[in-house]
Design a protein around this motif. Structure first.
Motif, PDB file in Angstrom:
ATOM      1  N   MET A 188       0.814  -1.212   0.000  1.00 43.45           N
ATOM      2  CA  MET A 188       0.000   0.000   0.000  1.00 43.45           C
ATOM      3  C   MET A 188       0.854   1.271   0.000  1.00 43.45           C
ATOM      4  O   MET A 188       0.466   2.302  -0.541  1.00 43.45           O
ATOM      5  CB  MET A 188      -0.933   0.013   1.227  1.00 43.45           C
ATOM      6  CG  MET A 188      -2.059  -1.001   1.183  1.00 43.45           C
ATOM      7  SD  MET A 188      -3.188  -0.779  -0.204  1.00 43.45           S
ATOM      8  CE  MET A 188      -2.663  -2.135  -1.262  1.00 43.45           C
ATOM      9  N   LEU A 189       2.052   1.174   0.606  1.00 48.36           N
ATOM     10  CA  LEU A 189       2.930   2.331   0.646  1.00 48.36           C
ATOM     11  C   LEU A 189       3.439   2.713  -0.740  1.00 48.36           C
ATOM     12  O   LEU A 189       3.832   3.854  -0.967  1.00 48.36           O
ATOM     13  CB  LEU A 189       4.118   2.061   1.572  1.00 48.36           C
ATOM     14  CG  LEU A 189       3.795   1.845   3.050  1.00 48.36           C
ATOM     15  CD1 LEU A 189       5.057   1.586   3.850  1.00 48.36           C
ATOM     16  CD2 LEU A 189       3.055   3.036   3.622  1.00 48.36           C
ATOM     17  N   LEU A 190       3.448   1.735  -1.655  1.00 49.60           N
ATOM     18  CA  LEU A 190       3.862   2.041  -3.028  1.00 49.60           C
ATOM     19  C   LEU A 190       2.803   2.856  -3.761  1.00 49.60           C
ATOM     20  O   LEU A 190       3.098   3.512  -4.757  1.00 49.60           O
ATOM     21  CB  LEU A 190       4.139   0.738  -3.793  1.00 49.60           C
ATOM     22  CG  LEU A 190       5.246  -0.161  -3.213  1.00 49.60           C
ATOM     23  CD1 LEU A 190       5.339  -1.450  -4.004  1.00 49.60           C
ATOM     24  CD2 LEU A 190       6.578   0.568  -3.184  1.00 49.60           C
ATOM     25  N   ILE A 191       1.559   2.769  -3.273  1.00 51.64           N
ATOM     26  CA  ILE A 191       0.447   3.468  -3.919  1.00 51.64           C
ATOM     27  C   ILE A 191       0.030   4.690  -3.119  1.00 51.64           C
ATOM     28  O   ILE A 191      -0.188   5.772  -3.670  1.00 51.64           O
ATOM     29  CB  ILE A 191      -0.760   2.515  -4.086  1.00 51.64           C
ATOM     30  CG1 ILE A 191      -0.328   1.245  -4.842  1.00 51.64           C
ATOM     31  CG2 ILE A 191      -1.902   3.202  -4.808  1.00 51.64           C
ATOM     32  CD1 ILE A 191      -1.393   0.172  -4.882  1.00 51.64           C
ATOM     33  N   LEU A 192      -0.060   4.510  -1.801  1.00 47.57           N
ATOM     34  CA  LEU A 192      -0.521   5.588  -0.925  1.00 47.57           C
ATOM     35  C   LEU A 192       0.614   6.061  -0.025  1.00 47.57           C
ATOM     36  O   LEU A 192       1.636   5.386   0.113  1.00 47.57           O
ATOM     37  CB  LEU A 192      -1.690   5.094  -0.058  1.00 47.57           C
ATOM     38  CG  LEU A 192      -2.891   4.507  -0.809  1.00 47.57           C
ATOM     39  CD1 LEU A 192      -3.834   3.858   0.188  1.00 47.57           C
ATOM     40  CD2 LEU A 192      -3.608   5.579  -1.607  1.00 47.57           C
ATOM     41  N   LYS A 193       0.425   7.193   0.601  1.00 48.14           N
ATOM     42  CA  LYS A 193       1.386   7.685   1.566  1.00 48.14           C
ATOM     43  C   LYS A 193       1.255   6.893   2.866  1.00 48.14           C
ATOM     44  O   LYS A 193       0.177   6.406   3.190  1.00 48.14           O
ATOM     45  CB  LYS A 193       1.148   9.172   1.840  1.00 48.14           C
ATOM     46  CG  LYS A 193       1.404  10.077   0.645  1.00 48.14           C
ATOM     47  CD  LYS A 193       1.148  11.523   1.017  1.00 48.14           C
ATOM     48  CE  LYS A 193       1.409  12.434  -0.176  1.00 48.14           C
ATOM     49  NZ  LYS A 193       1.160  13.865   0.147  1.00 48.14           N
ATOM     50  N   PRO A 194       2.350   6.757   3.633  1.00 46.33           N
ATOM     51  CA  PRO A 194       2.233   6.088   4.936  1.00 46.33           C
ATOM     52  C   PRO A 194       1.230   6.815   5.816  1.00 46.33           C
ATOM     53  O   PRO A 194       1.254   8.039   5.919  1.00 46.33           O
ATOM     54  CB  PRO A 194       3.657   6.185   5.503  1.00 46.33           C
ATOM     55  CG  PRO A 194       4.544   6.390   4.325  1.00 46.33           C
ATOM     56  CD  PRO A 194       3.724   7.172   3.327  1.00 46.33           C
ATOM     57  N   GLY A 195       0.357   6.063   6.427  1.00 49.92           N
ATOM     58  CA  GLY A 195      -0.641   6.695   7.283  1.00 49.92           C
ATOM     59  C   GLY A 195      -1.782   5.763   7.592  1.00 49.92           C
ATOM     60  O   GLY A 195      -1.713   4.544   7.360  1.00 49.92           O
ATOM     61  N   ILE A 196      -2.839   6.338   8.104  1.00 50.17           N
ATOM     62  CA  ILE A 196      -3.971   5.547   8.569  1.00 50.17           C
ATOM     63  C   ILE A 196      -4.709   4.878   7.419  1.00 50.17           C
ATOM     64  O   ILE A 196      -5.315   3.813   7.591  1.00 50.17           O
ATOM     65  CB  ILE A 196      -4.924   6.438   9.400  1.00 50.17           C
ATOM     66  CG1 ILE A 196      -5.840   5.589  10.285  1.00 50.17           C
ATOM     67  CG2 ILE A 196      -5.717   7.360   8.510  1.00 50.17           C
ATOM     68  CD1 ILE A 196      -5.125   4.871  11.371  1.00 50.17           C
ATOM     69  N   MET A 197      -4.665   5.470   6.225  1.00 43.58           N
ATOM     70  CA  MET A 197      -5.377   4.898   5.097  1.00 43.58           C
ATOM     71  C   MET A 197      -4.777   3.561   4.668  1.00 43.58           C
ATOM     72  O   MET A 197      -5.500   2.604   4.374  1.00 43.58           O
ATOM     73  CB  MET A 197      -5.387   5.870   3.922  1.00 43.58           C
ATOM     74  CG  MET A 197      -6.190   5.381   2.717  1.00 43.58           C
ATOM     75  SD  MET A 197      -7.917   4.990   3.123  1.00 43.58           S
ATOM     76  CE  MET A 197      -8.522   6.627   3.498  1.00 43.58           C
ATOM     77  N   SER A 198      -3.450   3.467   4.639  1.00 49.58           N
ATOM     78  CA  SER A 198      -2.813   2.207   4.253  1.00 49.58           C
ATOM     79  C   SER A 198      -3.093   1.117   5.283  1.00 49.58           C
ATOM     80  O   SER A 198      -3.297  -0.055   4.929  1.00 49.58           O
ATOM     81  CB  SER A 198      -1.307   2.405   4.095  1.00 49.58           C
ATOM     82  OG  SER A 198      -0.724   2.886   5.290  1.00 49.58           O
ATOM     83  N   ILE A 199      -3.129   1.481   6.574  1.00 52.08           N
ATOM     84  CA  ILE A 199      -3.456   0.507   7.622  1.00 52.08           C
ATOM     85  C   ILE A 199      -4.904   0.052   7.485  1.00 52.08           C
ATOM     86  O   ILE A 199      -5.225  -1.134   7.638  1.00 52.08           O
ATOM     87  CB  ILE A 199      -3.203   1.119   9.011  1.00 52.08           C
ATOM     88  CG1 ILE A 199      -1.723   1.487   9.171  1.00 52.08           C
ATOM     89  CG2 ILE A 199      -3.628   0.157  10.110  1.00 52.08           C
ATOM     90  CD1 ILE A 199      -1.407   2.223  10.454  1.00 52.08           C
ATOM     91  N   THR A 200      -5.790   0.991   7.180  1.00 51.62           N
ATOM     92  CA  THR A 200      -7.205   0.658   7.004  1.00 51.62           C
ATOM     93  C   THR A 200      -7.400  -0.330   5.858  1.00 51.62           C
ATOM     94  O   THR A 200      -8.120  -1.325   5.992  1.00 51.62           O
ATOM     95  CB  THR A 200      -8.019   1.939   6.743  1.00 51.62           C
ATOM     96  OG1 THR A 200      -7.889   2.818   7.855  1.00 51.62           O
ATOM     97  CG2 THR A 200      -9.489   1.612   6.527  1.00 51.62           C
TER      98      THR A 200
END
Length: 339
Positions: A192-204
């Motif tokens: 997910m970090l390759l697509i999104l920024k590190p944060g709550i969204m990738s954990i979700t």
């Protein structure tokens, strides 16, 4: 003279007449499954204390940042690395703002002429730790709520359909489940970090993809055991639809198992978020979570232990309370544990 005992008449030894109305009288009020479980939970002191502690933490996560006059993200470098200082408690010699530096006890509040009270102290940038701890607790509670909702929605529905249909449908659904479960959560987050920024969204997203697998398997196993019970066959004979069988008959009988497994899933999800934030692929600065606060405090633990100890205490209370509540609910809903 000796007293002669009174002669007892023979009819007094006849059995009392039977009142058939008493045979149908219910001496003890009937209890529903929920009330019966609550009576057993109430006997478990550890579960009750854990519920009270969780409630207090939820309340503090909501109102805690508002109790402090300091913004959790406002920086004041001049007030950096201050120890805890609490009114009233400082009068008895604890939490009075003093700390040992190089073996010498000093009071930075007096040295710097600071009149404000930082109840949990400050970090290296002068941010108030009290408000940041409760802001970080909100993130943990969000993860807990998210894990519970995912288990209740995706996991329960997937397990119900897989176990109820059986046959080829069950085989296909279980093979899909095995493929998904073969991908660790950590790998999903890194992808997910390759697509999104590190944060709550990738954990979700990581929790949405893999967080419901355990619940689906448990529910499927219970449905396979219950789907051939007499009450299910009777409802099917009377023309009940599959939807009614699933959500009217099977789901209520699985409520205990679902609640118990959800309570054990919540601590795992909270620890997962804290772990990701601690290793630097969860929330990023200046956002606060219990994991990021522990990671910041870990760097200066030898000199400023309160920066790490306080967030650790909060997350430990949440994890232990959830596990104790899960144990109490398991004992209450498990028929084998009846008194």
């Amino acid at each position: 003279m000796m007293n002669v005992p009174e002669k007892i008449e023979k009819h007094r030894f006849d059995p009392a007449p039977k009142d058939h109305s008493d045979l149908e009288k219910i001496e003890k009020p009937q209890l529903s499954f929920g009330k019966d479980a609550w009576l057993r939970v109430r006997k478990n002191k550890a579960a009750i204390v854990s519920a009270v502690l969780l409630l207090l933490i939820v309340v503090m996560a909501i109102i805690g940042p508002s109790l402090s006059k300091f913004d959790p993200y406002a920086q004041n470098v001049a007030h950096g690395n201050l120890p805890p200082r609490v009114p009233v408690l400082e009068d008895i010699g604890i939490f009075d703002g003093s700390q040992k530096i190089g073996g010498v006890e000093t009071n930075k509040y007096e040295e710097l002429g600071i009149e404000e009270y930082y109840w949990f102290g400050t970090d290296s940038l002068g941010r108030d730790l009290f408000s940041r701890v409760w802001v970080g607790t909100r993130v943990s509670l969000y993860i807990a709520l998210l894990a519970a909702v995912i288990d209740m929605v995706i996991g329960v529905v997937y397990g119900l359909i897989s176990g109820f249909k059986g046959g080829r449908v069950d085989n296909v659904m279980q093979r899909i489940l095995e493929v998904i479960s073969g991908i660790p959560n950590l790998i999903v987050v890194i992808l997910m970090l390759l697509i999104l920024k590190p944060g709550i969204m990738s954990i979700t997203i990581a929790l949405v993809i893999t967080g419901w697998i355990g619940m689906a398997r448990v529910v499927r196993g219970q449905v396979l055991k219950l789907r051939n019970q007499e009450y299910i066959l009777a409802s099917r004979t009377l023309g009940a639809s599959n939807f009614r069988l699933l959500f009217k008959h099977l789901l209520p009988n699985l409520s205990g198992v679902i609640i118990i497994n959800t309570m054990f899933t919540i601590p795992s999800a909270i620890f997962f978020e804290a772990f990701l934030s601690f290793i630097g692929i969860g929330l990023q600065a200046p956002e606060a979570s219990l994991g990021t606060l522990i990671e910041d405090g870990y760097k200066t633990f030898q000199f400023l232990p309160h920066l790490m100890v306080i967030p650790c205490i909060v997350i430990c209370i949440i994890l232990i309370a959830c596990n104790l509540m899960g144990d109490g609910l398991r004992d209450a809903f498990d028929p084998k544990m009846r008194d």
